[in-house]
Design an enzyme around this catalytic site. Structure first.
Site, PDB file in Angstrom:
ATOM      1  N   GLU A  20      40.289  44.735  18.539  1.00  0.00           N
ATOM      2  CA  GLU A  20      39.936  44.390  17.155  1.00  0.00           C
ATOM      3  C   GLU A  20      39.705  42.892  17.069  1.00  0.00           C
ATOM      4  O   GLU A  20      39.854  42.161  18.044  1.00  0.00           O
ATOM      5  CB  GLU A  20      41.073  44.779  16.202  1.00  0.00           C
ATOM      6  CG  GLU A  20      40.729  45.918  15.230  1.00  0.00           C
ATOM      7  CD  GLU A  20      39.933  45.459  14.021  1.00  0.00           C
ATOM      8  OE1 GLU A  20      39.267  44.409  14.096  1.00  0.00           O
ATOM      9  OE2 GLU A  20      39.972  46.153  12.997  1.00  0.00           O
ATOM     10  N   ASN A 153      41.014  45.929   5.787  1.00  0.00           N
ATOM     11  CA  ASN A 153      40.260  45.575   6.984  1.00  0.00           C
ATOM     12  C   ASN A 153      39.136  44.605   6.664  1.00  0.00           C
ATOM     13  O   ASN A 153      38.670  44.499   5.530  1.00  0.00           O
ATOM     14  CB  ASN A 153      39.649  46.834   7.622  1.00  0.00           C
ATOM     15  CG  ASN A 153      40.283  47.166   8.943  1.00  0.00           C
ATOM     16  OD1 ASN A 153      40.424  46.291   9.806  1.00  0.00           O
ATOM     17  ND2 ASN A 153      40.695  48.407   9.114  1.00  0.00           N
ATOM     18  N   ASP A 201      35.386  49.245   9.014  1.00  0.00           N
ATOM     19  CA  ASP A 201      36.430  48.535   9.744  1.00  0.00           C
ATOM     20  C   ASP A 201      36.076  47.039   9.750  1.00  0.00           C
ATOM     21  O   ASP A 201      35.744  46.482   8.720  1.00  0.00           O
ATOM     22  CB  ASP A 201      36.582  49.119  11.150  1.00  0.00           C
ATOM     23  CG  ASP A 201      37.970  48.920  11.728  1.00  0.00           C
ATOM     24  OD1 ASP A 201      38.540  47.838  11.550  1.00  0.00           O
ATOM     25  OD2 ASP A 201      38.483  49.844  12.383  1.00  0.00           O
TER      26      ASP A 201
END
Length: 292
Positions: A20, A153, A201
């Site tokens: 991420e 997010n 995301d």
């Protein structure tokens, strides 16, 4: 009309469980593997294997560089916000999720052009409304800006810094928020809604103001124009893209992916690249004075 986008390729192989927070910092890609607590880097040349910069004994959601202190980071980690030294030693600014009613961890985060660090939180069990958005000012104070969200997010900012984009992945919604100069939200509107089995995301804004969003569970990146209309879709050979980063020189979109929960992950967990006609500035640093 939606424009076609070339296909993605593997830029760097890997078996990251939950990569991420992809950011371009000092000429290389920096990202985290959240659940293993690792901060990693990839040089501009590819393919290469990622190098571990540091490791924490807790989930590491995202980092941003600290202005004037090479190798130092501000991090959304565990239940709060910390400053990290190159050896991983932590100086905690606040742990606002330490006593949350349900087990909660920090998630994605990014700095704005005024040197403030914005990061969201999420409940491990998906309890609706248990996630929040936090802003860490340059004096080290941490403020809850929004609550009542679930999986927070992709904080991302417009080129002039006056607009914040934010996703609640569980709801499938991307919000557009107006900010004043002090970082207070003056409005929040629904910018786009993601359907068809995917969730928004990690995200970034390019130099022309378009929003690029990793679509978890749908193997795609969406590009939205500033009205919220879908301008392009990038199809990916991995089901769970998690974050996106545009090379500052243009021409390359980098995408982290995750293999968590997949029975047959294939190339999931690798970092992908797609040739695109777009660029975005390198990551802003924490504590960076405006105009420097």
């Amino acid at each position: 009309m939606r424009r076609p986008v070339p296909q993605a390729e593997v830029w760097a192989p890997g078996d990251f469980e939950l990569a991420e927070g992809a950011r371009w910092v000092d000429g290389r890609l920096v990202f985290v593997d959240i659940l293993s607590g690792r901060l990693l880097e990839l040089p501009a040349e590819a393919p290469r294997h990622a190098r571990e910069l540091l490791r924490l004994d807790m989930p590491l959601g995202a980092v941003a560089p600290v202005a004037g202190r090479p190798g130092h980071w501000i991090a959304a980690a565990g239940t709060g916000i910390a400053l990290l030294a190159p050896d991983g030693k932590s100086d905690w600014l606040a742990r606002p999720e330490e006593h949350s009613p349900v087990p909660t961890r920090m998630n994605d985060g990014v700095c704005d052009s005024r040197g403030r660090f914005w990061a969201g939180s999420m409940p491990y069990d998906g309890t609706p409304g248990a996630g929040s958005l936090y802003r860490t000012d340059v004096d080290g104070s941490v403020h809850r800006v929004l609550d009542g969200l679930t999986i927070v997010n992709g904080p991302a900012f417009s080129p002039d810094g006056s607009t914040l984009y934010l996703a609640d992945s569980a709801a499938g919604v991307i919000y557009r928020c107006a900010l004043d100069t002090e970082g207070n939200l003056t409005s929040r509107d629904e910018f786009a809604r993601v359907g068809h089995g995917g969730s928004p995301d990690g995200m970034t804004v390019d130099t022309s103001g378009r929003l690029w969003v990793a679509i978890w569970g749908n193997g795609a990146v969406h590009c939205y124009d500033d009205s919220g209309a879908l301008d392009a879709t990038v199809r990916l050979p991995a089901l769970q893209p998690t974050s996106v980063c545009l090379h500052p020189a243009g021409g390359r979109l980098l995408v982290t992916t995750a293999r968590i929960g997949l029975c047959e992950p294939g190339i999931a967990g690798a970092v992908l690249t797609v040739p695109v006609d777009a660029a975005a500035p390198a990551a802003c640093a924490y504590g960076q004075p405006p105009g420097t």
